[in-house]
Design a protein around this motif. Structure first.
Motif, mmCIF file in Angstrom:
data_model
loop_
_atom_site.group_PDB
_atom_site.id
_atom_site.type_symbol
_atom_site.label_atom_id
_atom_site.label_comp_id
_atom_site.label_asym_id
_atom_site.label_seq_id
_atom_site.Cartn_x
_atom_site.Cartn_y
_atom_site.Cartn_z
ATOM 1 N N TYR A 1 0.828 -1.202 0.000
ATOM 2 C CA TYR A 1 0.000 0.000 0.000
ATOM 3 C C TYR A 1 0.871 1.265 0.000
ATOM 4 O O TYR A 1 0.581 2.225 -0.715
ATOM 5 C CB TYR A 1 -0.936 0.023 1.211
ATOM 6 N N ILE A 2 1.936 1.241 0.788
ATOM 7 C CA ILE A 2 2.846 2.396 0.840
ATOM 8 C C ILE A 2 3.512 2.583 -0.515
ATOM 9 O O ILE A 2 3.639 3.706 -1.009
ATOM 10 C CB ILE A 2 3.919 2.199 1.941
ATOM 11 N N ARG A 3 3.961 1.483 -1.128
ATOM 12 C CA ARG A 3 4.603 1.575 -2.440
ATOM 13 C C ARG A 3 3.622 2.074 -3.497
ATOM 14 O O ARG A 3 3.991 2.823 -4.393
ATOM 15 C CB ARG A 3 5.188 0.226 -2.846
ATOM 16 N N PHE A 4 2.361 1.648 -3.388
ATOM 17 C CA PHE A 4 1.349 2.110 -4.331
ATOM 18 C C PHE A 4 1.120 3.612 -4.179
ATOM 19 O O PHE A 4 1.122 4.359 -5.157
ATOM 20 C CB PHE A 4 0.047 1.333 -4.118
ATOM 21 N N MET B 1 -12.484 25.016 -15.583
ATOM 22 C CA MET B 1 -12.223 24.085 -16.683
ATOM 23 C C MET B 1 -12.216 22.663 -16.113
ATOM 24 O O MET B 1 -11.181 22.004 -16.038
ATOM 25 C CB MET B 1 -10.881 24.407 -17.349
ATOM 26 N N PRO B 2 -13.384 22.180 -15.674
ATOM 27 C CA PRO B 2 -13.423 20.880 -15.003
ATOM 28 C C PRO B 2 -12.981 19.718 -15.888
ATOM 29 O O PRO B 2 -12.382 18.761 -15.392
ATOM 30 C CB PRO B 2 -14.875 20.730 -14.572
ATOM 31 N N SER B 3 -13.237 19.779 -17.179
ATOM 32 C CA SER B 3 -12.823 18.662 -18.045
ATOM 33 C C SER B 3 -11.300 18.567 -18.096
ATOM 34 O O SER B 3 -10.740 17.456 -18.108
ATOM 35 C CB SER B 3 -13.405 18.813 -19.446
ATOM 36 N N LEU B 4 -10.625 19.701 -18.115
ATOM 37 C CA LEU B 4 -9.165 19.678 -18.091
ATOM 38 C C LEU B 4 -8.656 19.146 -16.753
ATOM 39 O O LEU B 4 -7.711 18.351 -16.705
ATOM 40 C CB LEU B 4 -8.597 21.078 -18.355
ATOM 41 N N GLY B 5 -9.285 19.584 -15.662
ATOM 42 C CA GLY B 5 -8.891 19.090 -14.338
ATOM 43 C C GLY B 5 -9.031 17.589 -14.220
ATOM 44 O O GLY B 5 -8.144 16.898 -13.720
ATOM 45 N N VAL B 6 -10.176 17.066 -14.706
ATOM 46 C CA VAL B 6 -10.398 15.612 -14.668
ATOM 47 C C VAL B 6 -9.365 14.905 -15.545
ATOM 48 O O VAL B 6 -8.807 13.866 -15.160
ATOM 49 C CB VAL B 6 -11.837 15.270 -15.116
ATOM 50 N N ALA B 7 -9.077 15.464 -16.717
ATOM 51 C CA ALA B 7 -8.100 14.847 -17.622
ATOM 52 C C ALA B 7 -6.717 14.798 -16.983
ATOM 53 O O ALA B 7 -6.025 13.770 -17.041
ATOM 54 C CB ALA B 7 -8.054 15.620 -18.940
ATOM 55 N N VAL B 8 -6.297 15.882 -16.342
ATOM 56 C CA VAL B 8 -4.981 15.919 -15.694
ATOM 57 C C VAL B 8 -4.932 14.899 -14.561
ATOM 58 O O VAL B 8 -3.952 14.154 -14.407
ATOM 59 C CB VAL B 8 -4.666 17.343 -15.181
ATOM 60 N N TRP B 9 -5.989 14.825 -13.763
ATOM 61 C CA TRP B 9 -6.014 13.870 -12.657
ATOM 62 C C TRP B 9 -6.037 12.423 -13.158
ATOM 63 O O TRP B 9 -5.415 11.547 -12.574
ATOM 64 C CB TRP B 9 -7.194 14.153 -11.735
ATOM 65 N N MET B 10 -6.758 12.179 -14.261
ATOM 66 C CA MET B 10 -6.790 10.820 -14.818
ATOM 67 C C MET B 10 -5.410 10.412 -15.346
ATOM 68 O O MET B 10 -4.999 9.262 -15.179
ATOM 69 C CB MET B 10 -7.840 10.717 -15.928
ATOM 70 N N VAL B 11 -4.716 11.350 -15.973
ATOM 71 C CA VAL B 11 -3.353 11.064 -16.428
ATOM 72 C C VAL B 11 -2.481 10.697 -15.234
ATOM 73 O O VAL B 11 -1.694 9.739 -15.286
ATOM 74 C CB VAL B 11 -2.761 12.274 -17.200
ATOM 75 N N ASN B 12 -2.633 11.426 -14.148
ATOM 76 C CA ASN B 12 -1.852 11.155 -12.940
ATOM 77 C C ASN B 12 -2.185 9.769 -12.377
ATOM 78 O O ASN B 12 -1.294 9.019 -11.981
ATOM 79 C CB ASN B 12 -2.112 12.245 -11.903
ATOM 80 N N ILE B 13 -3.460 9.433 -12.336
ATOM 81 C CA ILE B 13 -3.878 8.136 -11.805
ATOM 82 C C ILE B 13 -3.381 6.997 -12.692
ATOM 83 O O ILE B 13 -2.822 6.003 -12.203
ATOM 84 C CB ILE B 13 -5.410 8.088 -11.640
ATOM 85 N N ILE B 14 -3.553 7.143 -14.003
ATOM 86 C CA ILE B 14 -3.100 6.093 -14.934
ATOM 87 C C ILE B 14 -1.590 5.922 -14.838
ATOM 88 O O ILE B 14 -1.081 4.794 -14.794
ATOM 89 C CB ILE B 14 -3.539 6.424 -16.375
ATOM 90 N N ASN B 15 -0.856 7.020 -14.780
ATOM 91 C CA ASN B 15 0.598 6.948 -14.658
ATOM 92 C C ASN B 15 1.008 6.269 -13.351
ATOM 93 O O ASN B 15 1.919 5.443 -13.329
ATOM 94 C CB ASN B 15 1.211 8.347 -14.741
ATOM 95 N N GLY B 16 0.340 6.616 -12.249
ATOM 96 C CA GLY B 16 0.672 6.016 -10.957
ATOM 97 C C GLY B 16 0.424 4.525 -10.934
ATOM 98 O O GLY B 16 1.235 3.750 -10.432
ATOM 99 N N VAL B 17 -0.721 4.100 -11.482
ATOM 100 C CA VAL B 17 -1.051 2.669 -11.517
ATOM 101 C C VAL B 17 -0.061 1.926 -12.407
ATOM 102 O O VAL B 17 0.451 0.855 -12.038
ATOM 103 C CB VAL B 17 -2.504 2.458 -11.987
ATOM 104 N N PHE B 18 0.230 2.487 -13.574
ATOM 105 C CA PHE B 18 1.179 1.853 -14.492
ATOM 106 C C PHE B 18 2.565 1.750 -13.859
ATOM 107 O O PHE B 18 3.220 0.712 -13.942
ATOM 108 C CB PHE B 18 1.241 2.628 -15.808
ATOM 109 N N SER B 19 3.016 2.819 -13.222
ATOM 110 C CA SER B 19 4.341 2.811 -12.573
ATOM 111 C C SER B 19 4.403 1.772 -11.473
ATOM 112 O O SER B 19 5.389 1.040 -11.342
ATOM 113 C CB SER B 19 4.662 4.185 -11.995
ATOM 114 N N PHE B 20 3.353 1.707 -10.667
ATOM 115 C CA PHE B 20 3.318 0.699 -9.597
ATOM 116 C C PHE B 20 3.366 -0.703 -10.185
ATOM 117 O O PHE B 20 4.096 -1.562 -9.690
ATOM 118 C CB PHE B 20 2.060 0.858 -8.741
ATOM 119 N N TRP B 21 2.600 -0.959 -11.217
ATOM 120 C CA TRP B 21 2.550 -2.292 -11.817
ATOM 121 C C TRP B 21 3.916 -2.686 -12.372
ATOM 122 O O TRP B 21 4.368 -3.819 -12.167
ATOM 123 C CB TRP B 21 1.481 -2.342 -12.912
ATOM 124 N N GLN B 22 4.583 -1.769 -13.048
ATOM 125 C CA GLN B 22 5.913 -2.052 -13.587
ATOM 126 C C GLN B 22 6.909 -2.338 -12.459
ATOM 127 O O GLN B 22 7.716 -3.261 -12.544
ATOM 128 C CB GLN B 22 6.410 -0.890 -14.438
#
Length: 116
Positions: free
Chosen positions: A36-39, A63-84
């Motif tokens: 959990y800490i590593r994630f 600009m909520p759509s931009l905010g959601v897009a930036v946060w989704m990029v962050n989430i996808i990157n974090g999950v991908f980095s953790f998985w790798q």
């Protein structure tokens, strides 16, 4: 002077020199942090924090759509980095299991048997 090993091993004085210069030829296992800490660490490094902040600023700028897009990029990157990172750690653990626990040592032409 570079000494290389051969059928008679290396000179005992050279082995003592290498031991003092380089230390023992061992791989140490480090204490692993919680999964959990590593994630969560993937979402709290500097670039991730900047992206969280950038998404927040986008919401403030209406600009909520931009905010959601930036946060989704962050989430996808974090999950991908953790998985790798997780897969790389599992691969390293599997390689450690393949290493022999004992080796045959030859110094100055004399067999010193199995050593840990």
């Amino acid at each position: 002077m570079l000494y290389s090993s051969g059928p008679s091993g290396i000179d005992p004085s050279e082995s003592i020199h290498r031991l003092t210069k380089y230390g023992k030829n061992t791989l140490t296992r480090t204490k692993k942090r919680s999964v959990y800490i590593r994630f969560l660490a993937n979402f709290t490094h500097l670039m991730a924090i900047l992206l969280w902040f950038g998404g927040f600023v986008a919401f403030i700028a209406n600009m909520p759509s931009l905010g959601v897009a930036v946060w989704m990029v962050n989430i996808i990157n974090g999950v991908f980095s953790f998985w790798q990172e997780f897969r790389a750690e599992k691969a390293a653990d599997a390689l450690m299991q393949l290493l022999p626990s004992k080796v045959r040592v030859i110094r100055g032409g004399r067999d010193h048997g199995d050593r840990c």
